[in-house]
Structures are given as C-alpha cells and as structure tokens.
Enzyme design. Structure first.
Site, short mmCIF file in Angstrom:
data_model
loop_
_atom_site.label_atom_id
_atom_site.label_comp_id
_atom_site.label_asym_id
_atom_site.label_seq_id
_atom_site.Cartn_x
_atom_site.Cartn_y
_atom_site.Cartn_z
CB SER A 120 -7.61 -6.83 3.58
OG SER A 120 -7.09 -5.56 3.24
CD GLU A 121 -6.06 -2.76 7.35
OE1 GLU A 121 -5.79 -3.96 7.12
OE2 GLU A 121 -5.21 -1.86 7.26
CG ASN A 122 -10.39 -3.41 2.54
OD1 ASN A 122 -9.54 -4.19 2.96
ND2 ASN A 122 -10.87 -3.48 1.31
#
Lengths: 233, 217, 233, 217
Positions: free
Chosen positions: D46-48
């Site tokens: 997840s890019e966070n």
C-alpha cells in the site's frame, strides 16, 4: 524478479547468475558492510571484465582487493582508493580504469537510480575539477551540475539479519552503501549472518524491504574476512 | 604525536561548544576525538554513517561493524544513531554539521582549500572532503604551518586542485590561529615565543595583525 | 540550529517560533503520522497566511482540516484532498490555492530538498497534463521532466518515540512523509509520545537522526485526535 | 457488493500468483484483499508505506497507526515491512510491484487509462495512481463495463485527462476479460450468458474475439 517464496538460495547458485562483463555494485565502506563471502565466491567462479561500483577498493588482499589483484576488474567507479596501494598501482599502470566521484555524489547517483530517476541537480563541486565535463543547467539564477543516476546489473550486499523473503537489517556502520545499492541494481544478491522465517523481523526495523532483493544467502560470521579483519585501526 | 601537533589539538578543542555536531577529518583532526571528554554533550559525525561516535576505551574490544571514516574501530555514546551514506551526506549538504576539522595541503587568503590531490603524485580520490568543505557551517583547518621542506602552506592563492572554494572559516597551525575575513587572513592567536615578523616570514599569504588583540597559545 | 542539549521544549514555545506567512510541511498520510497536537497549538496561536505542504488535507474538522476551515491557509501543496470536502469547496470557491502533484513526485521533491539538491530528472507524468508547464531536458536520447526540490521554513512531524536530542522513531504507516519533511525544512518541530534520555533508542532503529530536528515536544497519546479518529475505515 | 462486482473480484483473484507483490487501488480493487487467503504467500503493497498488509480479522481492534492508502485500518502479515513515502514510491518506480489492480473512468484500445479527473466536476488530485499506472509491471483494471447511464467505459480513445499512457495490460469487467495487445483489445473471457454481439454492443472499442479460445467466467 524472483518470487518471494523462492529467494533463499545457496551462495554458488546465486553468484552463478553473474556473467562476464557485468556491472556490479558492492556494498561496504572499508571492511564493515563488505559482502566478503559473495566476493570470494565471485573470485572462485572466475567472472572477468567486471565493472565494480564500490565506495573504496578495500585493502590489498581482502574483498574487492582480491578481484583487482586477480585482474578481474576492468573498471572501478569509486570515491577513494587510498587504503589499497595495489589498486592505485594498477590504476597508474593503466590496467584498471578508475572513475572517481566525491563520496556524497557517488551515494546520491546510486540513490537516484534506486529511486528510479535519471539524475539530479547539485551545486557540489561547482568551481572545482569535479564539475569539468559535467553537463550544467541554469535554473533560478544559478548554475547547477547534472549528476546522472548510476544503475548496475547486480548488487552484492551484506546484512546482519534477513528473512527468506529478502527483508534486510543492517548493523552499525555496516549499512553505508548497502541499502542504496539494493535499490539501484536490477538483480540484488544479499548475504546475511542469519536468514530467518518471515515475521522474525520487526516491520519498523527493516532497512531494505524484500521487494528490492532478488536472492538471499546465509553466511557464517567467521567466513572469510567477515569476522577477522586485516586492518584494525 | 609531536608537541606541535598537541598544541594544535589543545587549541582546536576550544572551538567545540557543548551541544554541537562535529565532524573530524582523517589524520590529525581525528585525534581531536581524545580532547572531547565523554561527559561533554557533543556528537561526532563520521561520514561513513554514524553520529555520536567516540574512541574505544582501552579495555573495549573492537566492534567489527563500527569504524569511523578513517577506518579506526570506534564506539558510540548515548544519543548515537547509525545510517546509510545517503543520509550521512544529506546531513552534510543540509549543513546540519556545526563544525568540521580538516587537514590541508594548502589554504589561501580567500579561504580556498586544497587537501585531496597532488597531480601526478597523489590522487586516491576525494572521499567525503568536498561535500564537507563546501557545506558544513564552520570549517576549521588543522595543519602544520609549513610543509616538511619548510615551504609555506598558507598561501596567497592555492596552486593544487581545490577541494572547495571559499570554504575555510579558521586555520589553526603550530604557529598561529587565523580567521578568513573579507579583508583576508586575520591573526587571532600566535604561538608562544614567536614574533609577528617570524610568523610573516613563514607565511606566503598577507596577514592582518592587530597586536593589541593578539592572543597567545 | 538549536544545540543538542537545548531541544526539548514546551509545545507553546516551539510553535511560537512560527510567523504569519510561513511555509510549513506537515507529516501524515490520513490520520497516521499527522502531528495533531502541534496543529492544534498552531490553531490556538493564530498564525495565518500559511503555505502548507501535506500529502492530503486530513478530513473535515481534524488536523489541517481545522486550519483550512479557519481560513488560516492561503496555499496547499498536496497530492490528494478527496477525503476533505471542505478543502475541495474552499478550492472551488477560490479561497484556497491548491497545487497538486502525483504523490511519489511530491515525496521526491521533498526528499530532494532534504538531500540538499535543486531537483531531479524524471519520466513520471510525461505525456500527461502533469508534464505541461514543467521544464524539460533532453538527455541520453529521451526527454526528462525537471522536478524542483521543495524546501520549507518549518516542518511539523509526529514520531512514536524520541530522545531529548531529537532522535526520532516512527511507527507503522505513521512514518509516510515525516522523515522526508524532517530533512527538508529549515526548522523542524517534532512531537512524540515519549521523549526519553539519549541512549534509550537503539542506534539502528532511529529513522531520523537528531541532526535534522530543531525542537522536540512530548504529547499525550490521547491528546486531540491522536488517539480517537473521526474516520475508521 | 453487487453480484457483478463479486464476479469481477473472483475472476481477478486468479491473476495473483503466490510469491508476488501486489498493489490494490482504492475502491473495488481494495476488496480483492478478501480473496487472498492468509496462508497465500503474497505481499500486498500500500503506497502510504507498508508491504505485507491484510484486512483486519473480525475480532482485531484497529491499530491507529496502520492504514492502507484508502484510509482503512488494516493489519500486517509475517514478512511485512513499513517505510516512508520515498521508499514506497521508489519501489513502484523501480517496478518492484508485480501487479497492481485499479479502477477506471475510461480505458482505451491503446491501454491508455483515465481514472483521476473529470474536469469541472472531480479533481481531488491524482494521489499515487500515476506512478503505479506508469511503472508497475502489470496493470489490471477492474471496473464496470458501462457507467451508471449505460455508456461504455472501454473506448476507442480516452477523452478524460490520462493517468498514464499505454499502461494497461488487462481489463476485467462484469462483461469480459480483455487484454491490451499490439493489435488492440483481445477478449480472453466473456461473462456467462452474454453473447459476443451483446458485448460489442456495450463497448466502444474494437474487440478482437477468437471464439474457439474464448473462456467463460
């Protein structure tokens, strides 16, 4: 990229993927973080005409010093080779091409590749011979040097602790260029003193996430120069 | 270590303020390490990736993963951190190191520094010196006033390839402490027993001396 | 830069250093990592005409959402404000200037500043409207966009654990933009759930070395929105 | 969730191979989470800033520091790592994510994707979609075949601002599975009970269909 569940390998197998003429990043600043076992395996397997990218040339008779002495290295991209008189002599005889960069620029050229960029704009070295021959650009009223990203075919890195997915944790000053190179090379071979099951490493403590690591091999702490250094300052 | 070198180091130790971040270059500056007592809240940065290092005590075994940029096996003090080379040089380029001490082949009136290359004789690479010289807030040079043949190292203009332009704040030699100012080199302290004319004799650069304010060391 | 031994401060004192019109980076992706206590103190002190740099605009009524609703923010540099209808409305009314970047470019613009560069060369966004108006350069047979480094006067960051020198450790996905912003701003104010004596943190576990941190304040875990979120997905 | 959406997800789950690194976009793709069993060695990025996340089990309390990029409170699986946003996008730009699933407003025959902006109506910012679409090795689009007014979303050419050019590998809708090929869109599977002419009717783009090889789903 190797699947997560197939990364844990034997050292012979991992290093055998490297062809003659490959460009190889090698972690380490002095002895700490140098992947001595992987280098020794490369020496044993005989790959030649290599381009090495490493902060320094280790010292005579250890690490990449062995590869240089054996005539395996055509070109070395580095920041300082002052501790290896053999490398200096090979350079002066014209047998080893040496390209020198200031250490922080070398680190950032590698990091720039690791981030997937083509390069970065810097004022480091402007007004010195480092800037001669470097492409420049005027922006916001100043002249900036353009430093290109430095990619490589392979990286050999050393970690303290890994899991079999290839997550890596470095220790003390054995980190140095290792995490940067692990992001910049197409194929990354990591050696670690311990390779455990996934879940053994605290997620916050992992320095190099497994996404960047192609193969991971376990090496003994007392293998090669890893635990007994030639140079004790 | 010679008495001259000890005098340089003892004087240099006064440049460090508790609470600062300090970098020590290879060679003589590294020895300043021993002039910073354990209880002094100073963090020594070494560009290979540690902030908060100290010399090993006599009874401490070497940690094979822990060196300074000169290759010496060191130890850390409370508050230390370790990090990769990109982070280490980000710290330098963002001027988060308060003061760095370096050796010199040549320094000049403009604060130019040459300390990495003697064409045809010595060119092992610049290492981390360029970024440190260019970006650290305060650069103090520790070197002998003259080379081993007696030639001055404090010049009107550097002749060797530069490490960085206009980067030096202060020069501490066995003969004097000099500040780089817009008006050229200003002598702050002069060595005990040395006259101003003897100092000028040993120096190529023009020296500004205000005898009323001159200190001894 | 504040001396190491004088960084541990009261929150009122640390935030009082921020003037009207300042540019301020604010950590956080959604709620995790958002320095809610520092933002609330900024709201209480009344600074206005601020330029904020934050991945998102939080949600209505929490975090920077409060500053935007109170009309304190002139300009917001961000990647996505879809979870804050108030911010979108303020943008559409022309009361809030919004500059949008793809998230990875925003992160790298901040990282580029943190590394002391002037910018970097990228192919991200070429062929889309992101590239329109961006300066380009031809190099090695391709066109690259030049993304400029993004610096700021201040950064407000949130950490899990700190020491009084300002060494910081982040937790889980509360890391996000915090370590990047801590390097890119001139003055960095960190809040942490615990501020301990130096030596309490493992050197390898420190994510942001104290050299980058100007002030560190201890905040309670249940202060403000820190421990009780408006949004639970 | 509608039956159509469930059919899309069930089909999409076959795209994931054990050992891969997978990213799930906001909206429908996030739900694919629930089709990847705990024992399957897949790491969801997840890019966070997390690699190796999974949905919370019914009895797990939320961890306030742990969300996915859509804002949902999640959990991690063994082998997970957490990191900052620069590292997260380096992973994306270096193509270390094997496959990503995304929603779409429009996709076209060239594999162009539009999924972030409707000028004048919807422009909250592109978030991480641009880097993911441009750099991930394999981009699979999960979307309804037609919008709520019945208009086709699979077009000859996208009309909305692009997320990225020529980035899509495969499109999975409620009506068909289509691959982007140099010869245009090739239908791989068609929904049970749907005829090829009905599919063409619902699609603006030209569709290549080899009836002998056509699968059903």
């Amino acid at each position: 990229m190797t699947l997560l569940n197939h990364k844990h390998r034997l050292i012979e197998e991992a290093v055998a993927a490297i062809p003659h003429g490959a460009s190889i990043m090698v972690g380490g600043f002095g002895s700490p973080g140098t992947p001595f076992a992987l280098i020794d395996e490369l020496l044993a397997q005989g790959q030649h005409d290599l381009t090495l990218i490493k902060n320094d040339a280790n010292e005579p008779g250890i690490g990449v010093g062995k590869l240089i002495a054996a005539g395996r290295v055509r070109r070395l991209i580095t920041s300082h080779i002052g501790l290896n008189r053999d490398a200096i002599a090979a350079m002066n005889r014209g047998e080893l091409e040496v390209e020198l960069f200031p250490q922080g620029l070398l680190a950032e050229k590698i990091r720039s590749a690791g981030a997937g960029h083509h390069g970065f704009l810097t004022d480091i070295g402007q007004g010195t011979e480092v800037a001669s021959g470097r492409r420049e650009i005027e922006m916001d009223g100043r002249i900036w040097g353009i430093e290109q990203a430095l990619y490589a075919d392979f990286a050999l890195v050393h970690a303290e602790h890994a899991d079999r997915y290839g997550n890596l944790i470095y220790r003390a000053t054995a980190s140095n260029f290792n995490p940067l190179m692990a992001m910049a090379a197409d194929t990354v071979i990591a050696q670690a003193y311990r390779v455990d099951e996934p879940g053994s490493l605290l997620p916050e403590a992992i320095h190099t996430p497994c996404a960047f690591v192609s193969q991971v091999v376990e090496v003994a702490r007392d293998t090669s120069e890893q635990g007994r250094r030639a140079h004790v300052g | 270590m010679s008495a001259d070198q000890q005098r340089i180091l003892a004087r240099a130790a006064h440049e460090v303020i508790p609470g600062q971040i300090v970098n020590l270059g290879i060679g003589l500056p590294t020895q300043l390490f021993h002039y910073l007592p354990d209880e002094m809240e100073v963090l020594v940065h070494s560009e290979n990736g540690v902030l908060g290092c100290r010399p090993r005590h006599a009874d401490e075994a070497p940690d094979w993963d822990l060196i300074d940029s000169g290759g010496a096996y060191i130890a850390t003090r409370p508050g230390a951190s370790v990090f990769d080379s990109a982070m280490s040089f980000a710290m330098i380029r963002r001027s988060r190191v308060d003061v760095t001490f370096m050796g010199a082949f040549e320094v000049d009136e403009l604060g130019n520094l040459a300390n990495w290359k003697i064409p045809g004789k010595f060119s092992p690479g610049i290492g981390g010196a360029m970024e440190l010289a260019q970006k650290v807030k305060r650069l103090v040079i520790l070197c002998s006033h003259n080379d081993k043949h007696g030639n001055p190292k404090i010049l009107e203009r550097c002749r060797l390839p530069l490490t960085a332009e206009r980067c030096v704040s202060r020069i501490i030699t066995d003969k004097a402490v000099m500040d780089v100012t817009p008006q050229g080199l200003a002598v702050v302290d002069i060595a005990e027993g040395l006259s101003v004319s003897e100092l000028r004799e040993a120096t190529e650069a023009e020296l500004n001396v205000d005898e009323r304010r001159l200190g001894r060391f």
